[in-house]
Design a protein around this motif. Structure first.
Motif, mmCIF file in Angstrom:
data_model
loop_
_atom_site.group_PDB
_atom_site.id
_atom_site.type_symbol
_atom_site.label_atom_id
_atom_site.label_comp_id
_atom_site.label_asym_id
_atom_site.label_seq_id
_atom_site.Cartn_x
_atom_site.Cartn_y
_atom_site.Cartn_z
ATOM 1 N N ASN A 340 41.284 52.662 37.523
ATOM 2 C CA ASN A 340 40.368 53.807 37.542
ATOM 3 C C ASN A 340 39.677 53.973 38.886
ATOM 4 O OD1 ASN A 340 40.951 54.331 34.873
ATOM 5 N ND2 ASN A 340 39.229 53.112 34.103
ATOM 6 N N ARG A 341 39.940 53.066 39.787
ATOM 7 C CA ARG A 341 39.400 53.179 41.139
ATOM 8 C C ARG A 341 40.412 52.581 42.100
ATOM 9 N NH1 ARG A 341 37.708 48.892 43.958
ATOM 10 N NH2 ARG A 341 37.243 46.916 42.941
ATOM 11 N N ARG A 342 40.149 52.695 43.386
ATOM 12 C CA ARG A 342 41.053 52.169 44.402
ATOM 13 C C ARG A 342 40.791 50.671 44.613
ATOM 14 N NH1 ARG A 342 41.566 51.534 50.089
ATOM 15 N NH2 ARG A 342 43.621 52.138 50.855
ATOM 16 N N PHE A 343 41.864 49.902 44.650
ATOM 17 C CA PHE A 343 41.805 48.483 44.983
ATOM 18 C C PHE A 343 42.530 48.267 46.313
ATOM 19 C CE2 PHE A 343 41.341 48.507 40.389
ATOM 20 C CZ PHE A 343 40.362 47.551 40.158
ATOM 21 N N VAL A 344 41.949 47.479 47.192
ATOM 22 C CA VAL A 344 42.600 47.207 48.474
ATOM 23 C C VAL A 344 43.372 45.893 48.387
ATOM 24 C CG1 VAL A 344 40.840 48.432 49.781
ATOM 25 C CG2 VAL A 344 40.592 45.979 49.414
ATOM 26 N N LYS A 345 44.311 45.733 49.267
ATOM 27 C CA LYS A 345 45.149 44.540 49.292
ATOM 28 C C LYS A 345 44.281 43.287 49.406
ATOM 29 C CE LYS A 345 48.881 42.334 51.902
ATOM 30 N NZ LYS A 345 49.798 42.456 53.066
ATOM 31 N N GLY A 346 44.542 42.321 48.523
ATOM 32 C CA GLY A 346 43.795 41.062 48.550
ATOM 33 C C GLY A 346 42.662 40.987 47.553
ATOM 34 N N GLU A 347 42.253 42.112 46.972
ATOM 35 C CA GLU A 347 41.162 42.112 45.992
ATOM 36 C C GLU A 347 41.588 41.430 44.699
ATOM 37 O OE1 GLU A 347 38.245 45.231 45.065
ATOM 38 O OE2 GLU A 347 39.375 46.462 46.486
ATOM 39 N N ILE A 348 40.620 40.783 44.036
ATOM 40 C CA ILE A 348 40.848 40.252 42.696
ATOM 41 C C ILE A 348 40.634 41.383 41.702
ATOM 42 C CG2 ILE A 348 40.116 38.567 40.978
ATOM 43 C CD1 ILE A 348 41.539 37.399 43.422
ATOM 44 N N VAL A 349 41.653 41.682 40.911
ATOM 45 C CA VAL A 349 41.597 42.824 39.995
ATOM 46 C C VAL A 349 41.103 42.397 38.610
ATOM 47 C CG1 VAL A 349 42.960 44.648 38.904
ATOM 48 C CG2 VAL A 349 43.426 43.982 41.270
ATOM 49 N N CYS A 350 41.694 41.341 38.048
ATOM 50 C CA CYS A 350 41.283 40.823 36.744
ATOM 51 C C CYS A 350 41.957 39.482 36.540
ATOM 52 C CB CYS A 350 41.647 41.797 35.608
ATOM 53 S SG CYS A 350 43.430 42.027 35.386
ATOM 54 N N ASP A 351 41.897 38.935 35.326
ATOM 55 C CA ASP A 351 42.556 37.663 35.036
ATOM 56 C C ASP A 351 43.443 37.800 33.799
ATOM 57 O OD1 ASP A 351 40.528 37.845 33.103
ATOM 58 O OD2 ASP A 351 40.415 35.677 32.888
ATOM 59 N N TYR A 352 44.295 36.814 33.567
ATOM 60 C CA TYR A 352 45.105 36.741 32.348
ATOM 61 C C TYR A 352 44.358 35.804 31.406
ATOM 62 C CZ TYR A 352 49.306 36.765 29.453
ATOM 63 O OH TYR A 352 50.194 36.957 28.427
ATOM 64 N N HIS A 353 43.676 36.391 30.437
ATOM 65 C CA HIS A 353 42.742 35.620 29.618
ATOM 66 C C HIS A 353 43.381 35.121 28.326
ATOM 67 C CE1 HIS A 353 38.817 34.298 28.263
ATOM 68 N NE2 HIS A 353 39.048 34.874 27.096
ATOM 69 N N GLY A 354 43.032 33.911 27.971
ATOM 70 C CA GLY A 354 43.507 33.320 26.725
ATOM 71 C C GLY A 354 43.158 31.849 26.674
ATOM 72 N N ASN A 355 43.553 31.185 25.597
ATOM 73 C CA ASN A 355 43.306 29.755 25.470
ATOM 74 C C ASN A 355 44.324 28.974 26.293
ATOM 75 O OD1 ASN A 355 41.225 30.211 23.545
ATOM 76 N ND2 ASN A 355 42.765 30.425 21.917
ATOM 77 N N VAL A 356 43.839 27.971 27.047
ATOM 78 C CA VAL A 356 44.733 27.134 27.851
ATOM 79 C C VAL A 356 45.258 26.005 26.964
ATOM 80 C CG1 VAL A 356 44.948 25.687 29.902
ATOM 81 C CG2 VAL A 356 43.456 27.703 29.943
ATOM 82 N N ILE A 357 46.585 25.942 26.835
ATOM 83 C CA ILE A 357 47.219 24.926 25.993
ATOM 84 C C ILE A 357 48.307 24.223 26.800
ATOM 85 C CG2 ILE A 357 46.763 26.188 23.854
ATOM 86 C CD1 ILE A 357 49.630 27.222 23.933
ATOM 87 N N GLN A 358 48.869 23.166 26.240
ATOM 88 C CA GLN A 358 49.981 22.478 26.890
ATOM 89 C C GLN A 358 51.228 23.367 26.832
ATOM 90 O OE1 GLN A 358 49.828 19.521 28.549
ATOM 91 N NE2 GLN A 358 47.617 19.655 28.150
ATOM 92 N N ALA A 359 52.060 23.241 27.849
ATOM 93 C CA ALA A 359 53.271 24.063 27.916
ATOM 94 C C ALA A 359 54.193 23.797 26.735
ATOM 95 C CB ALA A 359 54.002 23.812 29.236
#
Length: 471
Positions: A340-359
């Protein structure tokens, strides 16, 4: 045989690494082994391309200068001549050079052969001769004590034969930058010499009448302070009618304020509205940094700086990422994420959220899942083999949110995001987080995509309907 070996020897062009600024014969190997060993091949290839372009730009335009243009930017003839001499020593070409006699008169130096700068100074001012290395060390000491980091870098590039000048040899400097740095050198000239080594001082007539370092000691620069009025300047022994020191004081304060504002926007470039709101909150009436200036100084966050970034941690914990929205494209594509807005190269946009588990747990979930798509992100951190489970929806910590990271679609041909693993320090607890960093400038209305790192074979064979992997 020797002739054959000579023919087989590759002719390598020296290209400077833009990370460490050192000349390299084989830049791709250097980046893979030293400066960008944690980066992927695409990033290293882009860095090589950028370095070669920098070298080509310097070769085409950076080596050619015009003395008339220099004299317009640097009116002082002696300073202009010294700048021209520096450019010539660095292998540049200067057109419309003045006559040798005029140059000698402007610089106040003899043109007779064999007369060095050290001999000239020693004879004129009757002081002990110092080596250029000693003079440079003294200058660097004063610069480190009185200048901001940005000013230090400009002065280091301006001074001849320093390490930083060698590192930046192929980086072009605009005339405006040279003039600005020349002004900094004049400020440096106002600083008091250090007599701790017992060397002879310059005679009284050549000592500056208005020493900026003394001015700063009497009137320290603060973020919220004001420059001293004429009455206070006069009481401290400075000419009340001369505002040159006050102007320099304002310049230092603007630089400090700009650096302070940048510290508020480490993980993301500020918008005009965010910048104005931050400046208004500081209640600065005058001497405010300008938005384009701060925008030019902004640089993408380094991985080591993300771990303790409070705003970044707050965004991860609350899952309130600004400038993003989930859109339902319908059909087989389903949902995705739009900027919804402009992001420049190198900016942090968001994260991949969830529970961290063993592979291993993640692979078990993947095997039990009948559909071809599963919200699982596998990654490694050293010997740790982990997985982020975004398949369990909603997550236990944000039951009322459909987090944006899990909705970002795949693209192997035109991804505009890159996942980066970081350890965030949230209240003394290290959290494994996958952040999405912008690979390019992303305009408003663009769909966000990243490469899932899978193909048909690795994702269950070619018998399934997985056309989205080919996009």
């Amino acid at each position: 045989m020797a002739d054959q070996n000579e023919k087989r020897t590759p002719q390598r062009n020296i290209v400077h690494c833009l990370k460490c600024f050192k000349p390299q014969e084989n830049l791709p190997v250097h980046l893979a082994r030293v400066c960008m060993k944690q980066s992927d091949p695409e990033e290293r290839a882009a860095a090589v391309k950028e370095a070669k372009k920098s070298f080509k730009d310097w070769a085409k335009a950076g080596r050619m200068w015009d003395y008339k243009e220099l004299s317009e930017v640097i009116p002082d003839k002696a300073s202009c001549y010294r700048m021209m001499r520096e450019l010539l020593q660095r292998g540049c070409f200067v057109a419309n050079q003045p006559h040798e006699h005029d140059m000698a008169a402007s610089a106040g130096e003899s043109t007779s052969a064999g007369t060095s700068a050290g001999t000239s100074v020693g004879t004129r001012y009757k002081v002990d001769r110092s080596t250029s290395q000693e003079v440079r060390r003294a200058a660097e000491t004063h610069v480190a004590k009185n200048f901001t980091p940005a000013q230090k870098e400009k002065v280091a590039r301006y001074m001849a034969h320093t390490t930083q000048v060698a590192k930046a040899h192929y980086q072009m400097m605009l005339l405006e930058q040279i003039a600005e740095t020349a002004e900094l050198m004049m400020v440096l000239n106002d600083l008091s010499p250090d007599d701790s080594n017992g060397r002879g001082n310059l005679p009284e007539k050549v000592l500056p009448k208005r020493q900026f370092s003394t001015f700063l000691e009497n009137f320290p620069v603060t973020l919220d302070g004001s420059a001293p009025p004429a009455k206070k300047r006069k009481e401290a022994g400075f000419p009340a009618e001369d505002r040159s020191l006050t102007d320099k004081w304002h310049k230092v304060q603007r630089d400090h304020r700009a650096e302070y504002l940048l510290s508020k926007f480490r993980h993301r470039q500020p918008t005009q509205r965010q910048f104005d709101r931050c400046v208004e909150g500081m209640k600065w009436e005058t001497n405010k940094p300008k938005y384009p200036t701060v925008l030019k100084l902004w640089t993408p966050p380094r991985k080591e700086d993300m771990a303790s970034n409070k705003k970044l941690i707050r965004s991860v914990m609350t899952q309130r990422w600004k400038g993003l929205s989930i859109k339902d494209f319908g059909g087989d594509k389903g949902k995705g994420v739009i900027a919804n807005r402009r992001f420049v190269k190198g900016e942090i946009v968001c994260d991949y959220h969830g529970n961290v588990i063993q592979a291993s747990e993640g692979r078990a979930m993947l095997g039990a899942h009948e559909d071809g798509m599963c919200y699982l992100f596998f990654f490694k951190d050293g010997e740790r083999d982990l997985c982020i489970d975004a398949q369990t929806f909603p997550c236990s910590c944000h039951k009322d949110l459909d987090t944006v990271g899990r909705r970002i679609n795949h693209s192997s041909k035109k991804p505009n995001l890159k996942p980066v693993h970081v350890l965030l320090n949230a209240d003394g607890v290290n959290l494994d987080v996958i952040l999405f960093k912008a690979l390019i400038d992303i305009e408003t209305g663009t769909e966000l995509k990243f490469h899932y790192g899978v193909n048909r074979k690795s994702h269950r064979g070619e018998g399934l309907d997985l056309d989205w992997l080919d996009e």
